[in-house]
Design a protein around this motif. Structure first.
Motif, short mmCIF file in Angstrom:
data_model
loop_
_atom_site.label_atom_id
_atom_site.label_comp_id
_atom_site.label_asym_id
_atom_site.label_seq_id
_atom_site.Cartn_x
_atom_site.Cartn_y
_atom_site.Cartn_z
N LYS A 1 -25.26 7.96 15.93
CA LYS A 1 -26.66 8.48 16.57
C LYS A 1 -26.22 9.93 17.24
N PRO A 2 -26.20 10.96 16.43
CA PRO A 2 -25.79 12.29 17.11
C PRO A 2 -26.63 12.70 18.42
N MET A 3 -27.83 12.63 18.01
CA MET A 3 -28.82 13.01 19.09
C MET A 3 -29.18 11.99 20.38
N GLY A 4 -28.50 10.72 20.31
CA GLY A 4 -28.56 9.94 21.36
C GLY A 4 -29.49 8.57 21.10
N THR A 5 -29.49 7.73 22.00
CA THR A 5 -30.27 6.53 21.96
C THR A 5 -30.30 5.99 23.45
N PRO A 6 -31.18 5.19 23.47
CA PRO A 6 -31.48 4.71 25.11
C PRO A 6 -30.31 3.51 25.41
N LYS A 7 -29.82 2.90 24.27
CA LYS A 7 -28.99 1.67 24.51
C LYS A 7 -27.79 2.12 23.84
N PRO A 8 -26.49 1.19 24.43
CA PRO A 8 -26.60 0.45 25.32
C PRO A 8 -26.73 1.38 26.84
N GLU A 9 -26.54 2.55 27.02
CA GLU A 9 -26.73 3.31 27.96
C GLU A 9 -27.44 4.71 27.69
N PRO A 10 -28.58 5.09 28.31
CA PRO A 10 -29.15 6.37 27.80
C PRO A 10 -28.26 7.47 27.80
N SER A 11 -28.27 8.07 26.68
CA SER A 11 -27.57 9.46 26.65
C SER A 11 -28.09 10.37 25.25
N TYR A 12 -28.79 11.47 25.72
CA TYR A 12 -29.47 12.38 24.43
C TYR A 12 -28.96 13.92 24.38
N ILE A 13 -29.17 14.28 23.40
CA ILE A 13 -29.04 15.70 22.95
C ILE A 13 -30.56 16.10 22.74
N ALA A 14 -30.80 17.01 23.62
CA ALA A 14 -32.34 17.12 23.62
C ALA A 14 -32.83 18.72 23.90
N SER A 15 -32.13 19.41 24.94
CA SER A 15 -32.73 20.70 25.29
C SER A 15 -31.61 21.73 24.52
N ASP A 16 -32.17 23.12 24.59
CA ASP A 16 -31.39 24.09 23.87
C ASP A 16 -29.90 24.04 24.34
N ALA A 17 -29.74 23.91 25.59
CA ALA A 17 -28.52 23.78 26.16
C ALA A 17 -27.43 22.66 25.99
N ASP A 18 -28.18 21.68 25.49
CA ASP A 18 -27.61 20.39 24.97
C ASP A 18 -26.98 20.95 23.64
N TYR A 19 -27.87 21.35 22.91
CA TYR A 19 -27.60 21.71 21.44
C TYR A 19 -26.44 22.78 21.38
N VAL A 20 -26.53 23.89 22.16
CA VAL A 20 -25.51 24.91 22.15
C VAL A 20 -24.01 24.08 22.17
N ASP A 21 -24.30 23.22 23.25
CA ASP A 21 -22.82 22.69 23.76
C ASP A 21 -22.19 21.77 22.37
N TYR A 22 -23.23 20.70 22.00
CA TYR A 22 -22.81 19.76 20.99
C TYR A 22 -22.67 20.62 19.74
N ILE A 23 -23.16 21.42 19.37
CA ILE A 23 -23.02 22.09 18.01
C ILE A 23 -21.89 22.85 17.93
N THR A 24 -21.49 23.57 19.08
CA THR A 24 -20.18 24.48 19.38
C THR A 24 -18.99 23.34 19.35
N GLU A 25 -19.14 22.13 19.82
CA GLU A 25 -18.09 21.03 19.69
C GLU A 25 -17.97 20.33 18.23
N LEU A 26 -19.33 20.44 17.75
CA LEU A 26 -19.19 19.89 16.35
C LEU A 26 -18.61 20.68 15.42
N MET A 27 -18.76 22.14 15.47
CA MET A 27 -18.03 23.08 14.66
C MET A 27 -16.53 23.07 14.92
N GLY A 28 -16.07 22.80 16.15
CA GLY A 28 -14.70 22.62 16.61
C GLY A 28 -14.03 21.53 16.19
#
Length: 283
Positions: free
Chosen positions: A169-196
């Motif tokens: 679930k790369p963009m997140g899920t509410p369970k078992p604990e809430p965590s989300y990729i949602a905003s532009d800042a989230d995506y910039v960080d996530y995609i940068t590390e995904l590429m790395g």
């Protein structure tokens, strides 16, 4: 879609040689159990739901991450997370036909870019691995959390059990604990590390080599979703797989040719033979 292709896809999904990649369109038949309102899954419906069913400025309506960034700047990151948890973790929704179908097939590896819990619910009777994308989190070089589900509850883990199904679930899920990729800042960080290479566990990097993918319920008009998808499909076979889009745009046709995806002019409900739904995937 020809009967031969349909049989090939179903066989590959079952034996794990084809990986299902789920987008918003797989939730097209899901409604609020109390009100009957459709689940907000695609970019436009998420923006409207986040903004009290009112459109935002045209430049913000372009893409959910942009709108979420605007809300984060005005009200804080927690406001976006609370909205997503309320939408996907606290609201009762009807089951998606696609998820009931996947439950019967039980693919060994599934990627789901939606933020709802229906995929996890489909595997609730089976022990499995869960990978959840994270962003902008200090104290770690990695952009994921790993959980093991034992048939009753999730537990944090540092490694994956390759003998069990893997739900990503790369963009997140509410369970078992809430965590989300949602905003532009989230995506910039996530995609940068995904590429790395820091957003995918080592076991999955090994597992995905030579796989083919079947993109279901996903339009390929928006750059952010295309960037995430291209990196998650790294090391795929050639050709990389198939994407089901009933009425593709020319932009989508060009992109599919570029990345080696065979464009099938149908949608997921043609594949699962569950009948047509009145709500089409948005362009």
């Amino acid at each position: 879609m020809t009967p031969e292709l349909r049989e090939k896809l179903l066989s590959g999904l079952g034996n794990g040689s084809i990986v299902p990649y789920l987008g918003p369109g797989v939730l097209a038949d899901v409604i609020n159990a109390a009100s009957g309102a459709p689940i907000p899954a695609d970019s436009d419906s998420l923006i409207l739901a986040m903004n009290g069913d009112k459109p935002m400025a045209p430049k913000l309506m372009y893409e959910f991450p942009r709108a979420a960034m605007n809300v984060e700047l005005k009200r804080g990151r927690n406001a976006v997370s609370k909205f997503l948890s309320r939408t996907y973790g606290e609201t009762v929704w009807t089951r998606a036909a696609v998820h009931d179908w996947l439950k019967r097939i039980c693919p060994p590896y599934v990627i789901d870019i939606n933020r709802d819990t229906q995929l996890q619910d489909s595997y609730a009777e089976l022990p499995h691995n869960l990978i959840v994308g994270i962003a902008r989190l200090g104290g770690s070089d990695f952009r994921y959390r790993l959980y093991a589900y034992d048939g009753v509850a999730y537990h944090c883990r540092e490694t994956i059990d390759p003998a069990l199904p893997i739900l990503f679930k790369p963009m997140g899920t509410p369970k078992p604990e809430p965590s989300y990729i949602a905003s532009d800042a989230d995506y910039v960080d996530y995609i940068t590390e995904l590429m790395g290479g820091f957003a995918i566990p080592p076991a999955v990097k090994a597992l995905r080599k030579g796989k083919r993918y079947l993109l279901l319920g996903l339009r390929l008009n928006r750059d952010t979703e295309r960037m995430v998808m291209a990196d998650l499909l790294h090391a795929a076979a050639e050709p990389a797989g198939w994407v089901l889009i009933e009425q593709p745009s020319e932009k989508e046709r060009r992109f599919c040719r570029k990345v080696g995806l065979e464009l099938v002019e149908a949608d997921v409900f043609d594949l699962i033979d569950a009948g047509r739904v009145s709500q089409a995937m948005p362009a």
